[in-house]
Design a protein around this motif. Structure first.
Motif, mmCIF file in Angstrom:
data_model
loop_
_atom_site.group_PDB
_atom_site.id
_atom_site.type_symbol
_atom_site.label_atom_id
_atom_site.label_comp_id
_atom_site.label_asym_id
_atom_site.label_seq_id
_atom_site.Cartn_x
_atom_site.Cartn_y
_atom_site.Cartn_z
ATOM 1 N N GLY A 139 73.829 -3.735 10.108
ATOM 2 C CA GLY A 139 74.094 -3.585 11.508
ATOM 3 C C GLY A 139 72.710 -3.966 12.092
ATOM 4 N N ILE A 140 72.691 -4.291 13.442
ATOM 5 C CA ILE A 140 71.533 -4.846 14.300
ATOM 6 C C ILE A 140 71.267 -3.835 15.185
ATOM 7 N N LEU A 141 69.977 -3.270 15.471
ATOM 8 C CA LEU A 141 69.850 -2.009 16.269
ATOM 9 C C LEU A 141 68.721 -2.687 17.413
ATOM 10 N N GLN A 142 69.395 -2.034 18.536
ATOM 11 C CA GLN A 142 68.434 -2.411 19.682
ATOM 12 C C GLN A 142 68.593 -0.850 20.674
ATOM 13 N N GLN A 143 67.480 -1.024 21.531
ATOM 14 C CA GLN A 143 67.455 0.066 22.615
ATOM 15 C C GLN A 143 67.144 -0.733 23.870
ATOM 16 N N GLN A 144 68.034 -0.090 25.067
ATOM 17 C CA GLN A 144 67.989 -0.636 26.205
ATOM 18 C C GLN A 144 68.390 0.565 27.219
#
Length: 290
Positions: free
Chosen positions: A35-40
């Motif tokens: 998985g590729i994780l990001q926060q926004q």
């Protein structure tokens, strides 16, 4: 269409979105790697306020964040696009709301929301003027939504998501209800709402008065990157278009175009063009239809 878009006050949720992008959604008990994780920034309320600001409306946000780094980031992101945050409460002892999201390669998602401060604020000290449109959702406590409905004297809109049973008093107060087709089926009382907009994804959207279809518009064909903020962008655009004097069919078409633009962007709060550009068909290749 009026050249001056109305003032919109959004009463709703403010979340940090933690998003894992994977090839496919996991089944029960399954672990998926790579998985590729990001926060926004996210939250249905904040998404709608940001969309209204991008589209050219005067947007005010009423909600709450925790007294933490995430809350400060949410306030900064709202203010950066011109949303008035003076009525956003900063609550000591409550964490900023968080949404845990898994998105697959087709843009479909699974979401778990941890409300935090969204479940702990009130409208004490908040004033509404007769010329502002108030837009609510159901990611905050129902008592807050009910209080907003009672106190707001102008045009009152409810995005009835997530779906739940709604008090008759609330439905009677709504000048407009916005839902997707699943929410429409899950809330039978909506069939008699005075005015309701229903979205059908790639099949467009329609407007109903007391259960009778009075307008519809086709959706633009686009490549989906993320569906999380598209419905919120649609809500903001529809409200602004209707309050600016567009017909039901025109307003649905413009809102469909805005939603199509949003769904092409991986962000929950995508940058949008002014509403007039979608009306003219110059904001995205597909342009409004219907």
């Amino acid at each position: 269409m009026s050249t001056r878009l109305p003032a919109v006050t959004v009463v709703g949720s403010i979340n940090l979105d933690i998003i894992a992008t994977t090839d496919r959604l996991p089944t029960a008990g399954e672990t998926i790697g790579s998985g590729i994780l990001q926060q926004q920034p996210g939250g249905k309320g904040a998404n709608q306020a940001v969309a209204a600001a991008w589209l050219g409306g005067s947007a005010r946000m009423i909600g709450a964040v925790g007294d933490d780094a995430q809350g400060r980031m949410m306030l900064e992101s709202l203010a950066a696009v011109g949303v008035d945050t003076s009525d956003v409460a900063v609550l000591d002892g409550d964490a900023t709301g968080t949404a845990l999201i898994v998105v697959d390669r087709d843009g479909e998602n699974q979401i778990v929301v941890c409300p935090g401060a969204n479940a702990a604020f009130s409208l004490e000290g908040v004033e509404f003027s007769a010329d502002e449109t108030v837009l609510c959702q159901l990611e905050v406590g129902l008592p807050v939504v009910m209080e907003a409905a009672r106190r707001a004297s102008g045009f009152f809109v409810l995005n009835a998501a997530p779906a739940m049973d709604l008090p008759a008093e609330l439905l009677e107060r709504c000048d407009l209800v916005i839902v997707n087709e699943t929410e429409y089926e899950l809330i039978p009382a909506l069939a008699e709402a005075k005015l309701i907009a229903v979205t059908y994804g790639k099949d467009g959207s329609a407007m109903f008065e007391h259960g009778r279809k009075v307008a519809e518009a086709q959706a633009a064909a686009v490549t989906v990157a993320n569906t999380i903020g598209a419905g919120d962008a649609f809500c903001a655009a529809l409200v602004l278009a209707l309050r600016a004097g567009l017909s039901y069919a025109q307003a649905l078409a413009v809102a469909n175009a805005v939603g199509a633009d949003a769904v092409c962007d991986p962000s929950s709060q995508p940058a949008l063009a002014p509403l007039e550009a979608y009306l003219a068909g110059t904001a995205c290749p597909a342009g409004p239809q219907g």
